[in-house]
Every structure is written in structure tokens, then in C-alpha cells.
Design a protein around this motif. Structure first.
Motif, PDB file in Angstrom:
ATOM      1  N   TYR A  96       0.843  -1.200   0.000  1.00 59.97           N
ATOM      2  CA  TYR A  96       0.000   0.000   0.000  1.00 59.97           C
ATOM      3  C   TYR A  96       0.877   1.248   0.000  1.00 59.97           C
ATOM      4  CZ  TYR A  96      -3.555  -3.397   1.188  1.00 59.97           C
ATOM      5  OH  TYR A  96      -4.378  -4.488   1.143  1.00 59.97           O
ATOM      6  N   THR A  97       0.473   2.253  -0.755  1.00 64.59           N
ATOM      7  CA  THR A  97       1.227   3.503  -0.767  1.00 64.59           C
ATOM      8  C   THR A  97       0.658   4.441   0.291  1.00 64.59           C
ATOM      9  OG1 THR A  97      -0.168   4.783  -2.286  1.00 64.59           O
ATOM     10  CG2 THR A  97       1.427   3.280  -3.282  1.00 64.59           C
ATOM     11  N   ALA A  98       1.539   5.182   0.947  1.00 60.55           N
ATOM     12  CA  ALA A  98       1.100   6.242   1.863  1.00 60.55           C
ATOM     13  C   ALA A  98       2.302   7.121   2.145  1.00 60.55           C
ATOM     14  CB  ALA A  98       0.557   5.667   3.173  1.00 60.55           C
ATOM     15  N   ARG A  99       2.110   8.443   2.084  1.00 58.77           N
ATOM     16  CA  ARG A  99       3.183   9.341   2.496  1.00 58.77           C
ATOM     17  C   ARG A  99       2.607  10.382   3.452  1.00 58.77           C
ATOM     18  NH1 ARG A  99       6.250  12.343  -1.917  1.00 58.77           N
ATOM     19  NH2 ARG A  99       5.976  14.037  -0.432  1.00 58.77           N
ATOM     20  N   ASP A 100       3.185  11.572   3.518  1.00 60.74           N
ATOM     21  CA  ASP A 100       2.878  12.532   4.583  1.00 60.74           C
ATOM     22  C   ASP A 100       1.376  12.721   4.873  1.00 60.74           C
ATOM     23  OD1 ASP A 100       5.805  14.375   4.614  1.00 60.74           O
ATOM     24  OD2 ASP A 100       5.290  13.145   2.877  1.00 60.74           O
ATOM     25  N   GLN A 101       0.642  13.232   3.876  1.00 64.14           N
ATOM     26  CA  GLN A 101      -0.752  13.606   4.126  1.00 64.14           C
ATOM     27  C   GLN A 101      -1.626  12.386   4.426  1.00 64.14           C
ATOM     28  OE1 GLN A 101      -1.744  16.791   4.537  1.00 64.14           O
ATOM     29  NE2 GLN A 101       0.391  17.344   4.162  1.00 64.14           N
ATOM     30  N   ALA A 102      -1.365  11.262   3.747  1.00 65.81           N
ATOM     31  CA  ALA A 102      -2.155  10.046   3.991  1.00 65.81           C
ATOM     32  C   ALA A 102      -1.936   9.553   5.420  1.00 65.81           C
ATOM     33  CB  ALA A 102      -1.778   8.958   2.990  1.00 65.81           C
ATOM     34  N   HIS A 103      -0.697   9.664   5.929  1.00 64.96           N
ATOM     35  CA  HIS A 103      -0.427   9.254   7.308  1.00 64.96           C
ATOM     36  C   HIS A 103      -1.216  10.111   8.297  1.00 64.96           C
ATOM     37  CE1 HIS A 103       2.754   6.598   5.938  1.00 64.96           C
ATOM     38  NE2 HIS A 103       2.850   6.141   7.170  1.00 64.96           N
ATOM     39  N   ILE A 104      -1.238  11.420   8.047  1.00 61.49           N
ATOM     40  CA  ILE A 104      -1.973  12.313   8.950  1.00 61.49           C
ATOM     41  C   ILE A 104      -3.428  11.859   9.030  1.00 61.49           C
ATOM     42  CG2 ILE A 104      -2.817  14.694   9.248  1.00 61.49           C
ATOM     43  CD1 ILE A 104      -0.150  15.627   7.938  1.00 61.49           C
ATOM     44  N   ARG A 105      -3.997  11.491   7.879  1.00 57.49           N
ATOM     45  CA  ARG A 105      -5.402  11.053   7.886  1.00 57.49           C
ATOM     46  C   ARG A 105      -5.587   9.677   8.514  1.00 57.49           C
ATOM     47  NH1 ARG A 105      -8.321  13.127   2.358  1.00 57.49           N
ATOM     48  NH2 ARG A 105      -7.381  15.204   2.339  1.00 57.49           N
ATOM     49  N   LEU A 106      -4.661   8.767   8.251  1.00 50.26           N
ATOM     50  CA  LEU A 106      -4.792   7.403   8.797  1.00 50.26           C
ATOM     51  C   LEU A 106      -4.847   7.422  10.325  1.00 50.26           C
ATOM     52  CD1 LEU A 106      -2.347   5.258   6.592  1.00 50.26           C
ATOM     53  CD2 LEU A 106      -4.848   5.129   6.642  1.00 50.26           C
ATOM     54  N   LEU A 107      -4.108   8.382  10.912  1.00 48.71           N
ATOM     55  CA  LEU A 107      -4.058   8.435  12.379  1.00 48.71           C
ATOM     56  C   LEU A 107      -5.405   8.827  12.975  1.00 48.71           C
ATOM     57  CD1 LEU A 107      -0.536   9.894  13.214  1.00 48.71           C
ATOM     58  CD2 LEU A 107      -1.249   7.557  12.754  1.00 48.71           C
ATOM     59  N   ASN A 108      -6.263   9.449  12.171  1.00 47.27           N
ATOM     60  CA  ASN A 108      -7.575   9.855  12.666  1.00 47.27           C
ATOM     61  C   ASN A 108      -8.694   8.893  12.286  1.00 47.27           C
ATOM     62  OD1 ASN A 108      -6.702  12.275  13.942  1.00 47.27           O
ATOM     63  ND2 ASN A 108      -6.402  13.138  11.900  1.00 47.27           N
ATOM     64  N   GLU A 109      -8.360   7.762  11.681  1.00 50.30           N
ATOM     65  CA  GLU A 109      -9.379   6.814  11.222  1.00 50.30           C
ATOM     66  C   GLU A 109      -9.692   5.783  12.311  1.00 50.30           C
ATOM     67  OE1 GLU A 109     -11.010   7.004   8.525  1.00 50.30           O
ATOM     68  OE2 GLU A 109      -9.745   7.807   6.912  1.00 50.30           O
ATOM     69  N   LYS A 110     -10.982   5.496  12.486  1.00 50.05           N
ATOM     70  CA  LYS A 110     -11.361   4.381  13.365  1.00 50.05           C
ATOM     71  C   LYS A 110     -11.139   3.068  12.622  1.00 50.05           C
ATOM     72  CE  LYS A 110     -14.622   5.841  16.899  1.00 50.05           C
ATOM     73  NZ  LYS A 110     -15.548   6.914  16.450  1.00 50.05           N
ATOM     74  N   ASN A 111     -11.593   3.057  11.338  1.00 54.74           N
ATOM     75  CA  ASN A 111     -11.405   1.863  10.510  1.00 54.74           C
ATOM     76  C   ASN A 111     -10.445   2.189   9.376  1.00 54.74           C
ATOM     77  OD1 ASN A 111     -13.382   0.241  11.914  1.00 54.74           O
ATOM     78  ND2 ASN A 111     -14.893   1.632  11.006  1.00 54.74           N
ATOM     79  N   ALA A 123      -1.348  12.568  -5.915  1.00 55.88           N
ATOM     80  CA  ALA A 123      -0.189  11.669  -5.820  1.00 55.88           C
ATOM     81  C   ALA A 123      -0.017  11.121  -4.407  1.00 55.88           C
ATOM     82  CB  ALA A 123       1.078  12.398  -6.244  1.00 55.88           C
ATOM     83  N   GLU A 124      -0.624  11.793  -3.416  1.00 55.74           N
ATOM     84  CA  GLU A 124      -0.474  11.358  -2.022  1.00 55.74           C
ATOM     85  C   GLU A 124      -1.615  10.451  -1.555  1.00 55.74           C
ATOM     86  OE1 GLU A 124       1.595  13.570   0.964  1.00 55.74           O
ATOM     87  OE2 GLU A 124       1.235  15.408  -0.156  1.00 55.74           O
ATOM     88  N   ALA A 125      -2.535  10.084  -2.456  1.00 54.49           N
ATOM     89  CA  ALA A 125      -3.638   9.184  -2.103  1.00 54.49           C
ATOM     90  C   ALA A 125      -3.085   7.789  -1.795  1.00 54.49           C
ATOM     91  CB  ALA A 125      -4.625   9.110  -3.262  1.00 54.49           C
ATOM     92  N   ILE A 126      -3.933   6.935  -1.191  1.00 53.02           N
ATOM     93  CA  ILE A 126      -3.489   5.563  -0.909  1.00 53.02           C
ATOM     94  C   ILE A 126      -3.875   4.643  -2.073  1.00 53.02           C
ATOM     95  CG2 ILE A 126      -3.739   3.570   0.639  1.00 53.02           C
ATOM     96  CD1 ILE A 126      -3.995   5.452   2.944  1.00 53.02           C
ATOM     97  N   TYR A 127      -2.885   3.960  -2.617  1.00 57.76           N
ATOM     98  CA  TYR A 127      -3.090   2.998  -3.698  1.00 57.76           C
ATOM     99  C   TYR A 127      -2.718   1.608  -3.214  1.00 57.76           C
ATOM    100  CZ  TYR A 127      -3.702   6.675  -7.184  1.00 57.76           C
ATOM    101  OH  TYR A 127      -4.192   7.729  -7.900  1.00 57.76           O
ATOM    102  N   GLN A 128      -3.466   0.623  -3.696  1.00 57.60           N
ATOM    103  CA  GLN A 128      -3.092  -0.774  -3.474  1.00 57.60           C
ATOM    104  C   GLN A 128      -2.310  -1.228  -4.702  1.00 57.60           C
ATOM    105  OE1 GLN A 128      -6.332  -3.402  -2.335  1.00 57.60           O
ATOM    106  NE2 GLN A 128      -5.325  -5.125  -3.372  1.00 57.60           N
ATOM    107  N   LEU A 129      -1.077  -1.674  -4.502  1.00 55.96           N
ATOM    108  CA  LEU A 129      -0.234  -2.095  -5.621  1.00 55.96           C
ATOM    109  C   LEU A 129      -0.014  -3.597  -5.571  1.00 55.96           C
ATOM    110  CD1 LEU A 129       2.674   0.552  -5.331  1.00 55.96           C
ATOM    111  CD2 LEU A 129       0.445   0.828  -6.456  1.00 55.96           C
TER     112      LEU A 129
END
Lengths: 172, 279
Positions: free
Chosen positions: A29-44, A143-149
Motif C-alpha cells: 500500500y502507498t502512503a506518504r505525509d498527508q495520507a499518514h496524517i489522515r490514517l491516524l484519525n481513522e477508526k477503521n 499523488a499522495e492518495a493511498i493505492y493498493q499495488l
């Protein structure tokens, strides 16, 4: 040379040593700066984190007929703190480039995870090992979205292992 | 007086940003090949192979060299006898807009330090204008990545710090940066001027031809000595250790205040993407 397939087990992690060349096949899975900030606020979380692999990358736009654009690693240190809660939830491998903090390395060992590096600036070469990409979260981030590779023989080196070795420091 | 239509500038910028993001300069590839022959570490050597193979895949497979296709930097040298029939800033930014869209290059510019909304067309370019003799317009164009830019620094040394002080700062900066700026790097150094000018000439030094040396014998010797000393640091390609930490050292300098010795160090990753176009 060690071949790894996702998902990653604790046994896989224990076998890896700093300096080993690794070829990964399976899902990352791809994730960089902005995606990490959002992941930390996700319940699921938008993908199964247990045994998962995160690749720090923001690819170039995909051309017609290609699986993805140029896809080399970005510097990992910016994700050091944000990676900790993800490792606590089961993240096993992070792929990026460059040295990271000692605090991160200790947290990583505590959570039985490893840090791999791919060749920075080899975006064209690395993209040729990516067979498909699918957007799974945060489309607005571009470009900072989460992709499944889905990758095949994706080449990396083990930088930090769980046995306390650090490729960047051991060189000296 | 020679008239240049802004559309010619736009076209030159568009073509240049696409070309440099798909094709490394031959002089750079031959420096990497030369470094590989001397490299004693196996991992380092394998990374140098990756970099060369990457340049071949990018060129033949029509994929950008790196996912970070950078911020566009333009040094525009306008001849005194040239009249640009319009707005040169708009013309350059339009070229960036078209090149990054048509070339499938990543748009990496955000609008604000904290809002961080992508401008979606990779504008604005960082533009430095100067006036020179003649009736030509010279555009020195670079796509500069964020990873290496983040490892750059400006420091105001005291005049007494001298050559040793400059060397220590450069070596410390490169060592601390480790693998983050994607070594093997090219080190661009600006000495003198003042706070902001030192940074601009450091950036400009990175656009010099790879094989050249400073015209000033003291500065040229410092370039050579730093090249050797940086490669003895052992940082190696991507920071994994090895003999290949830098491919070149470039130093530009200017006169400065009696109280100051400004030093700017601008780090360039191995994917040094730049070109010069004369219109």
C-alpha cells in the motif's frame, strides 16, 4: 537474496538481516505525509493493516497502457512518529529511503517490524516491477492518495532489522 | 533590438521540462559509470547499477526518471538588446503548466505553508532574472527534487573561519544528510554575496556543466579538495556506505561585506535534471 510474499509473518521478519537484498511479491500500500496524517484519525483503516507493507511513494501520473507512473521511494524520516501507531496495529514492513530516528528504530524493534529501502531516484526501474495499481482512499490527495499495488520481485535492501542492526550506521 | 514572442519562451520551457525528466545527460551517466569502477562496496555498486538501468528504462520506456519531478527553477539571462513582447513570468509558468500536463509529470507545488493545497499545474516556477550583454535570451532550466533541497543549508560564518570553516560546514552537512538527499550527490556551494545571494549562486552553480572547474584557482582547488574529502566520508549511494558519495562539487562566489562569510550549500540528488536553452 530473500523472497518475501505478503502478508508478512513474524517468522519472515525474524529472518531478515540488515544488508539483505529482498524481492517482494504481492500486495503493498502507498502512503506518504498527508495520507499518514489522515490514517491516524481513522477508526477503521482503509486496508487490512495486520502483516501489511507500506511504501512511501507519490507516483507521477499514470499513462495509458501503464500500471502506474514513476514510483521511487520518498524520504522516510518524515513519517517516523506517525508510523508508530500503525506498527502497533500490525504494520510489518515500511519501504522508503534514507536514515530514520533512533526513537523510530526502537519502536520498530519493539513491534517486530522492519524498515527496507529501495533505490531512490530509480522511479522508472521500480515502476516496472509494479503490475497493477488501484486507488483505495483519499482521492483528493492526488499523488499522495493511498493505492493498493500488486508487485512482482520488487527490489529492496533491509536497512533496520529486529536484531538491532542499522545499515546506515554499520557502514562506518 | 531583437523581439522575442512569449510563446517561444513557453514552448522552450515546455519541451525542456519534459526532456530533462525522461533523459539524463550523458556526462552524468559517464560520471556514475566511472564511480562504479572504483566502488568497493557490493550494495553500493548494485545501487549504482540501478541508477544506470533506471536511466535506460526511463528513456526507452518513456517513464519519468523519478517520481519527484520537482519544482521548476529558471535562471533567465536577458540580453540588453532583447525585448520580450509580453510577460516573461507568465510565459515561463505557462510552459511549466503545459509541460507537466503533457509530460505526465507529478505536480508537487502546494499553495501555502499550512493549507498545503496542490496548485495542480506545478506552478509557480522559481524564476531568477538577470540582464546580460547581447541580444539573446538564455534559459537555464532545472527540475529540482524536494528530498535533496530539504538537506540544503545557509550559514553566516565569520571571515576568520576561512577555508577550513567552509570545509567543515560542507562535510558536516553532507554527512548529516546521509542517504536522504539520494547520493551520489552533486554539491552546489555559494560563497559570499549576502544571506540571500549566497543561496541563489549555490543553486546556479548546480547548473554549470558537470566537467567544468571554477575560473578562480583558489576556488577550483577547494572544489577538488572537497570532492575528495566528501567521498572519504563513506556515506555512499543512498547512504548505505561506500566510496561514491558525490559526483561533483561546484562553487560560485561573489564579493561580500567585511564582517561576513556567507556559505550556502545546495544539495542535488544523482538525478540532476537541467538544461540550457539559448533563444
Amino acid at each position: 537474496m530473500i523472497r518475501l510474499s505478503s502478508p508478512i509473518s513474524n517468522h519472515d521478519i525474524n529472518n531478515l538481516k540488515s544488508g539483505d537484498k529482498v524481492l517482494i511479491t504481492g500486495t503493498i500500500y502507498t502512503a506518504r505525509d498527508q495520507a499518514h496524517i489522515r490514517l491516524l484519525n481513522e477508526k477503521n483503516l482503509p486496508f487490512p493493516i495486520e502483516g501489511s507493507i507500506i511504501y512511501y511513494v507519490g507516483p507521477t501520473p499514470k499513462k495509458e497502457g501503464f500500471a502506474i507512473g514513476a514510483s521511487g521511494p520518498t524520504s522516510s524520516y518524515r513519517m517516523d512518529e506517525m508510523a508508530v501507531p500503525l506498527m502497533e496495529k500490525g504494520l510489518k514492513i515500511m519501504i522508503g529511503k534514507g536514515d530514520r530516528s533512533e526513537e523510530f528504530r526502537h519502536e520498530m524493534m519493539k513491534n517486530n517490524a522492519v524498515y527496507l529501502i529501495a533505490t531512490g531516484g530509480a522511479g522508472a526501474l521500480l515502476s516496472s516491477r509494479i503490475k497493477s495499481s488501484k486507488l483505495i482512499a483519499y482521492e483528493d490527495l492526488g499523488a499522495e492518495a493511498i493505492y493498493q499495488l500488486e508487485v512482482e520481485d520488487f527490489p529492496c535492501f533491509v536497512a533496520y532489522d529486529v536484531h538491532g542492526h542499522n545499515l546506515f550506521k554499520d557502514r562506518l | 533590438m531583437r523581439f522575442i514572442d512569449p510563446s517561444i519562451i513557453t514552448e522552450a520551457i515546455k519541451d525542456s521540462v519534459i526532456k530533462i525528466n525522461y533523459e539524463l545527460d550523458d556526462s552524468l551517466i559517464s560520471l556514475i559509470q566511472k564511480a562504479k569502477k572504483k566502488e568497493r562496496s557490493n550494495i553500493a555498486s548494485s545501487i549504482l547499477d540501478d541508477i544506470i538501468e533506471n536511466s535506460e528504462i526511463a528513456k526507452e520506456g518513456n517513464v519519468p526518471l523519478c517520481q519527484d519531478t520537482g519544482v521548476v527553477v529558471v535562471f533567465a539571462e536577458v540580453g540588453f538588446d532583447v525585448h520580450i513582447d509580453g510577460n516573461i513570468y507568465d510565459a515561463i509558468n505557462e510552459g511549466v503548466r503545459q509541460g507537466y500536463s503533457e509530460g505526465y509529470l507529478r505536480k508537487s507545488m502546494v499553495n501555502h505553508p499550512f493549507e498545503r493545497v496542490n496548485t495542480k499545474d506545478n506552478t509557480p516556477a522559481m524564476i531568477h532574472l538577470s540582464y546580460v550583454k547581447g541580444d539573446k535570451l538564455t534559459l537555464k532550466i532545472a527540475s529540482k527534487g524536494g528530498g535533496s533541497e530539504n538537506m540544503s543549508t545557509v550559514k553566516m560564518l565569520t571571515p576568520a573561519a576561512g577555508i577550513d570553516g567552509v570545509k567543515k560546514l560542507v562535510l558536516d552537512t553532507v554527512f548529516q544528510a546521509g542517504g536522504k538527499p539520494c547520493p551520489p550527490i552533486i554539491v552546489g556551494i555559494g560563497l559570499g554575496g549576502n544571506f540571500e545571494k549566497s543561496a541563489i549562486i549555490a543553486k546556479e552553480s548546480l547548473l554549470r556543466p558537470l566537467g567544468d572547474k571554477s575560473d578562480d584557482p583558489i576556488i577550483a582547488r577547494l572544489e577538488d579538495e572537497l570532492y575528495d574529502e566528501i567521498n572519504k566520508l563513506g556515506v555512499g549511494p543512498m547512504g548505505v556506505g561506500g566510496d561514491t558519495t558525490c559526483l561533483a562539487v561546484k562553487i560560485n562566489y561573489l564579493p561580500m561585506h567585511i564582517a561576513s562569510l556567507p556559505v550556502a550549500i545546495n544539495i542535488q540528488c544523482h538525478s540532476a535534471r537541467h538544461i540550457e536553452v539559448i533563444l
